[in-house]
Write a protein that holds these residues in place. Structure first.
Motif, PDB file in Angstrom:
ATOM      1  N   UNK A 386      36.265 -69.278   5.707  1.00 19.62           N
ATOM      2  CA  UNK A 386      37.810 -69.522   4.493  1.00 19.62           C
ATOM      3  C   UNK A 386      37.811 -70.812   4.609  1.00 19.62           C
ATOM      4  N   UNK A 387      38.213 -71.127   3.367  1.00 19.93           N
ATOM      5  CA  UNK A 387      38.672 -72.880   3.324  1.00 19.93           C
ATOM      6  C   UNK A 387      39.574 -73.288   2.956  1.00 19.93           C
ATOM      7  N   UNK A 388      40.452 -74.214   4.037  1.00 19.71           N
ATOM      8  CA  UNK A 388      41.446 -73.809   3.838  1.00 19.71           C
ATOM      9  C   UNK A 388      41.966 -75.607   2.958  1.00 19.71           C
ATOM     10  N   UNK A 389      42.668 -75.376   1.505  1.00 21.06           N
ATOM     11  CA  UNK A 389      42.850 -76.443   1.030  1.00 21.06           C
ATOM     12  C   UNK A 389      43.943 -77.061   2.266  1.00 21.06           C
ATOM     13  N   UNK A 410      48.318 -89.472   3.342  1.00 18.71           N
ATOM     14  CA  UNK A 410      46.553 -88.209   4.050  1.00 18.71           C
ATOM     15  C   UNK A 410      45.850 -87.781   2.861  1.00 18.71           C
ATOM     16  N   UNK A 411      44.996 -87.460   3.085  1.00 28.08           N
ATOM     17  CA  UNK A 411      44.696 -86.991   1.328  1.00 28.08           C
ATOM     18  C   UNK A 411      43.205 -86.260   1.432  1.00 28.08           C
ATOM     19  N   UNK A 412      42.547 -85.926   0.655  1.00 27.99           N
ATOM     20  CA  UNK A 412      41.581 -84.866   0.613  1.00 27.99           C
ATOM     21  C   UNK A 412      40.900 -84.350   1.503  1.00 27.99           C
ATOM     22  N   UNK A 413      42.291 -83.206   2.715  1.00 31.93           N
ATOM     23  CA  UNK A 413      41.743 -82.607   3.368  1.00 31.93           C
ATOM     24  C   UNK A 413      42.150 -81.592   3.641  1.00 31.93           C
ATOM     25  N   UNK A 414      41.225 -80.987   4.262  1.00 29.89           N
ATOM     26  CA  UNK A 414      40.533 -79.634   4.169  1.00 29.89           C
ATOM     27  C   UNK A 414      40.061 -79.354   5.707  1.00 29.89           C
ATOM     28  N   UNK A 415      39.929 -78.240   5.868  1.00 29.49           N
ATOM     29  CA  UNK A 415      39.469 -77.059   7.455  1.00 29.49           C
ATOM     30  C   UNK A 415      38.418 -76.272   6.256  1.00 29.49           C
ATOM     31  N   UNK A 416      37.646 -75.549   7.025  1.00 28.26           N
ATOM     32  CA  UNK A 416      36.381 -75.206   7.335  1.00 28.26           C
ATOM     33  C   UNK A 416      36.580 -73.942   8.362  1.00 28.26           C
ATOM     34  N   UNK A 417      36.450 -72.758   7.766  1.00 26.39           N
ATOM     35  CA  UNK A 417      36.356 -71.483   8.576  1.00 26.39           C
ATOM     36  C   UNK A 417      35.872 -70.769   8.960  1.00 26.39           C
ATOM     37  N   UNK A 418      34.832 -70.160  10.068  1.00 22.61           N
ATOM     38  CA  UNK A 418      34.542 -69.371  10.076  1.00 22.61           C
ATOM     39  C   UNK A 418      34.157 -68.285  11.732  1.00 22.61           C
ATOM     40  N   UNK A 419      34.525 -66.627  11.121  1.00 24.08           N
ATOM     41  CA  UNK A 419      34.914 -66.409  12.747  1.00 24.08           C
ATOM     42  C   UNK A 419      34.261 -64.895  12.464  1.00 24.08           C
ATOM     43  N   UNK A 420      34.275 -64.367  13.962  1.00 20.14           N
ATOM     44  CA  UNK A 420      33.812 -62.903  14.153  1.00 20.14           C
ATOM     45  C   UNK A 420      34.080 -62.120  14.942  1.00 20.14           C
ATOM     46  N   UNK A 421      34.377 -60.689  15.116  1.00 22.09           N
ATOM     47  CA  UNK A 421      35.167 -60.515  15.877  1.00 22.09           C
ATOM     48  C   UNK A 421      34.967 -59.306  15.733  1.00 22.09           C
TER      49      UNK A 421
END
Length: 426
Positions: A386-389, A410-421
């Protein structure tokens, strides 16, 4: 043998650390499939993580299942600071320190008979981690903030007939809070104080949840989930390094801190449509009553500067606004064993200009995600990206309380997401 294995596995899963982060507060990343579908996963078939997404849907689990998930979240962001005249403060670091977090979920569901199910989950609903350079002016507000949270939710579900199912459960909620910031105070005749504070404590509190599903026909289903608000009375250790006034000799101050925080209640409303046996679409809307987060007031049992009657607390008005989260998720079975998923979610920002800070410097959020799943009769493995803007956020500084800036962007903020189940059936 199976019973012993299940007991050991469940105990290990529920005692595992449930750490989360990504400069967020509300956590929705409870399984890889849930991440892949943007959190719109209230009606999954045979999925033990339904304990988290929709307790009424644990009636869709056949037999007995245990599931574990782990989601990696890596936040990135930039900021600018401004003085009282509106001019940008120069020679200032412009990025947060990347402090990745993990959201860990563990679930167990057992079908008791044709009408009754029991489930239990351990997963984070509220958590955050944010970090900034210790020498930055942002550090006067917060240079390190961490909220570790986990909810343990024993749940009972009942299937009344082919159309109706419902569930009710308790929530045992744990939070561990750590806040660090620089203190720069001009106290007039008491001198100037330049030090660092650390507040660290934990709390347990109780809540509850309830859910219901209604099936119209083979293709359409709706559901609703309510989660209660939870009031925490937090007792913490106070450490002030170099905060004692020079008038009383300077040095450190150690004591206790106390505060009350109410985590918000929320409503989830979901709709599930099956186009055919292979493809389905979920829609989900979540209303969170963030207005309960009206302040983060921390009181000390002694003066932070060592002079009775001065700086014996840290009041901070928040006055967040209630808001909505909207999500859409698509799941398509390529075959009996393989499936692909995609999702999108939109979170409104609930943080007002006067209530923002560097603990949770996030605006509205848009999350884009994809995932894939393999399953056979006994086990399921899923992965998601996932990629969260995170968006932009403007908020006020409070120089009268020690902030070294008058406003922030605060600007240009994002979060990288990786998940496993991984899920195992018994």
């Amino acid at each position: 043998m199976n019973k012993n294995f299940l007991a050991l596995g469940l105990a290990a899963a529920l005692l595992a650390p449930q750490v989360a982060g990504a400069e967020g507060f509300a956590i929705n990343e409870w399984s890889a499939e849930g991440v892949a579908m943007g959190g719109a996963r209230m009606f999954a078939e045979d999925d033990a993580a339904n304990v988290a997404y929709n307790p009424a849907s644990i009636t869709k689990v056949k037999g007995e299942a245990m599931k574990s998930s782990s989601t990696y979240l890596s936040p990135h962001g930039s900021y600018k600071l401004y003085d009282s005249t509106g001019n940008e403060i120069k020679n200032e670091p412009t990025h947060n320190k990347v402090h990745a977090g993990w959201a860990v979920g563990s679930y167990y569901v057992k079908q008791i008979n044709d009408k009754e199910w029991f489930g239990i989950g351990a997963f984070p609903r509220f958590a955050m981690v944010s970090e900034f350079e210790r020498e930055s002016k942002a550090s006067s507000n917060a240079f390190f903030s961490k909220l570790n949270g986990v909810s343990v939710t024993p749940t009972y579900a009942h299937k009344f007939d082919k159309k109706w199912s419902a569930a009710v459960g308790a929530e045992i909620n744990y939070v561990g809070l750590e806040l660090q910031k620089n203190v720069n105070l001009n106290l007039g005749p008491l001198g100037n104080v330049n030090g660092t504070t650390q507040i660290e404590g934990e709390s347990y509190a109780l809540g509850w949840n309830a859910a219901a599903n209604y099936t119209f026909d083979d293709k359409n289903e709706i559901g609703v989930v309510y989660r209660s608000r939870i009031k925490h009375s937090l007792e913490a250790d106070l450490k002030g390094y170099g905060t004692k006034s020079p008038v009383v000799g300077g040095g450190d101050v150690f004591g206790n801190a106390y505060g009350v925080v109410t985590l918000p209640d929320s409503w989830d409303i979901g709709y599930n449509h099956k186009f055919d046996k292979k493809t389905r679409l979920e829609l989900k809307a979540t209303r969170t009553n963030w207005s309960t987060y009206d302040a983060l007031n921390v009181y000390f049992d002694r003066s932070l500067i060592g002079v009775e009657g001065y700086v014996d607390g840290s009041p901070s008005a928040k006055n967040w606004e209630s808001g909505w989260r909207y999500a859409i998720g698509l799941e398509h079975n390529l075959s009996d064993k393989y499936a692909v998923m995609a999702g999108f979610a939109f979170d409104e920002s609930s943080i007002p200009y006067e209530g923002g800070d560097f603990m949770v410097p996030t605006g509205l959020r848009r999350t884009y995600s994809i995932g894939a799943r393999y399953n056979d009769k006994k086990q399921t493995v899923a992965v998601a990206l996932g990629w969260m803007d995170v968006g932009n956020l403007d908020f006020a500084g409070h120089p009268e309380k020690g902030d070294a800036y008058s406003s922030a962007h605060a600007y240009d903020s994002f979060t990288k997401i990786a998940s496993i189940s991984y899920q195992r059936k018994f």
